[in-house]
Design an enzyme around this catalytic site. Structure first.
Site, short mmCIF file in Angstrom:
data_model
loop_
_atom_site.label_atom_id
_atom_site.label_comp_id
_atom_site.label_asym_id
_atom_site.label_seq_id
_atom_site.Cartn_x
_atom_site.Cartn_y
_atom_site.Cartn_z
N ARG A 64 84.93 16.83 25.65
CA ARG A 64 84.88 15.37 25.70
C ARG A 64 84.88 14.84 27.13
O ARG A 64 84.40 13.73 27.40
CB ARG A 64 86.01 14.76 24.86
CG ARG A 64 85.81 15.02 23.36
CD ARG A 64 86.94 14.46 22.52
NE ARG A 64 88.21 15.11 22.76
CZ ARG A 64 88.62 16.23 22.14
NH1 ARG A 64 87.84 16.80 21.24
NH2 ARG A 64 89.78 16.76 22.42
N GLU A 101 98.61 21.77 24.44
CA GLU A 101 99.59 21.19 23.51
C GLU A 101 99.60 22.00 22.21
O GLU A 101 100.62 22.15 21.57
CB GLU A 101 99.23 19.72 23.23
CG GLU A 101 100.28 18.97 22.45
CD GLU A 101 99.82 17.58 22.05
OE1 GLU A 101 98.71 17.19 22.41
OE2 GLU A 101 100.60 16.91 21.35
P1 AMP Z 1 96.78 19.05 27.92
O1 AMP Z 1 96.27 20.23 28.65
O2 AMP Z 1 98.01 19.32 27.13
O3 AMP Z 1 96.93 17.85 28.85
O4 AMP Z 1 95.68 18.66 26.83
C1 AMP Z 1 94.56 17.93 27.18
C2 AMP Z 1 93.34 18.43 26.48
O5 AMP Z 1 93.57 18.70 25.10
C3 AMP Z 1 92.25 17.39 26.54
O6 AMP Z 1 91.02 18.06 26.79
C4 AMP Z 1 92.25 16.75 25.18
O7 AMP Z 1 90.95 16.51 24.75
C5 AMP Z 1 92.97 17.73 24.27
N1 AMP Z 1 94.09 17.12 23.52
C6 AMP Z 1 95.39 17.48 23.60
N2 AMP Z 1 96.16 16.76 22.79
C7 AMP Z 1 95.34 15.90 22.15
C8 AMP Z 1 95.55 14.86 21.18
N3 AMP Z 1 96.76 14.56 20.70
N4 AMP Z 1 94.46 14.16 20.77
C9 AMP Z 1 93.23 14.45 21.26
N5 AMP Z 1 92.97 15.41 22.17
C10 AMP Z 1 94.01 16.13 22.61
#
Ligand code: AMP
Length: 176
Positions: A64, A101
């Site tokens: 995205r 996450e």
């Molecule tokens: P992080 O590395 O934990 O900051 O996760 C960010 C990445 O995971 C991004 O590329 C987001 O598109 C995806 N992502 C993580 N959590 C979500 C969520 N709750 N909703 C949508 N996308 C998420």
């Protein structure tokens, strides 16, 4: 429009409970992409977050981050650099692993994607724990680039990702 003050954008973010697995509240940006007004407003707001003259390239993270990053690069007259999931880039790559996450992952960049010294604006759709963006910044630095700031459409503030990225300015349009 100021950071964290994007009501037009916020109304197009759809909550999807338990996706991709139980307990995750997924922030779905497809209604935003679908709306000409929402998308235009989002791109205008993203562009206003960081002075155009302060970066040479825009880097987006699969998948995205490609949508918003490539649109921003086009709008600002910059080139675009993709950071991809493993095995997708055809040329020589550098890679970094990180905690997500919901799981663990690795991302890659072409080793010649940045000319040493170039200033890079980092873009993704959403900031959660910050692990993805932190790894993306490490990749850009490893190949000689300088991340100047990172921009997100959505930030899940309660996960504290911002503190993990404290070495560069962090901007987001919609904070939860
Ligand atoms: P992080 O590395 O934990 O900051 O996760 C960010 C990445 O995971 C991004 O590329 C987001 O598109 C995806 N992502 C993580 N959590 C979500 C969520 N709750 N909703 C949508 N996308 C998420």
């Amino acid at each position: 429009m100021a950071e964290g003050d994007a009501p037009v954008v916020e109304q197009y973010i759809r909550d999807v409970p338990d996706f991709p697995k139980k307990g995750i509240l997924f922030k779905d940006i497809t209604p935003l992409l679908q709306s000409p007004q929402g998308l235009a407003d989002c791109m205008q707001s993203l562009q206003a977050l960081v002075p155009t003259a302060s970066y040479d390239l825009v880097c987006g993270i699969e998948s995205r981050g490609f949508i918003f990053g490539a649109a921003l690069a086009l709008a600002t007259g910059k080139g675009f650099v993709p950071i991809r999931k493993p095995g997708k880039l055809p040329w020589k790559t550098a890679s970094e692993s990180y905690e997500l996450e919901y799981g663990k992952d690795t991302i890659e960049i072409h080793i010649d994607a940045v000319t040493p010294g170039q200033r890079v604006l980092m873009v993704d759709d959403l900031l959660a724990t910050g692990g993805t963006m932190d790894a993306a910044q490490r990749l850009v630095k490893r190949i000689g680039g300088t991340p100047v700031a990172c921009c997100f459409v959505v930030e899940l503030t309660f996960l504290g990702g911002r503190s993990r990225l404290a070495h560069t300015p962090v901007h987001s349009l919609v904070k939860y």
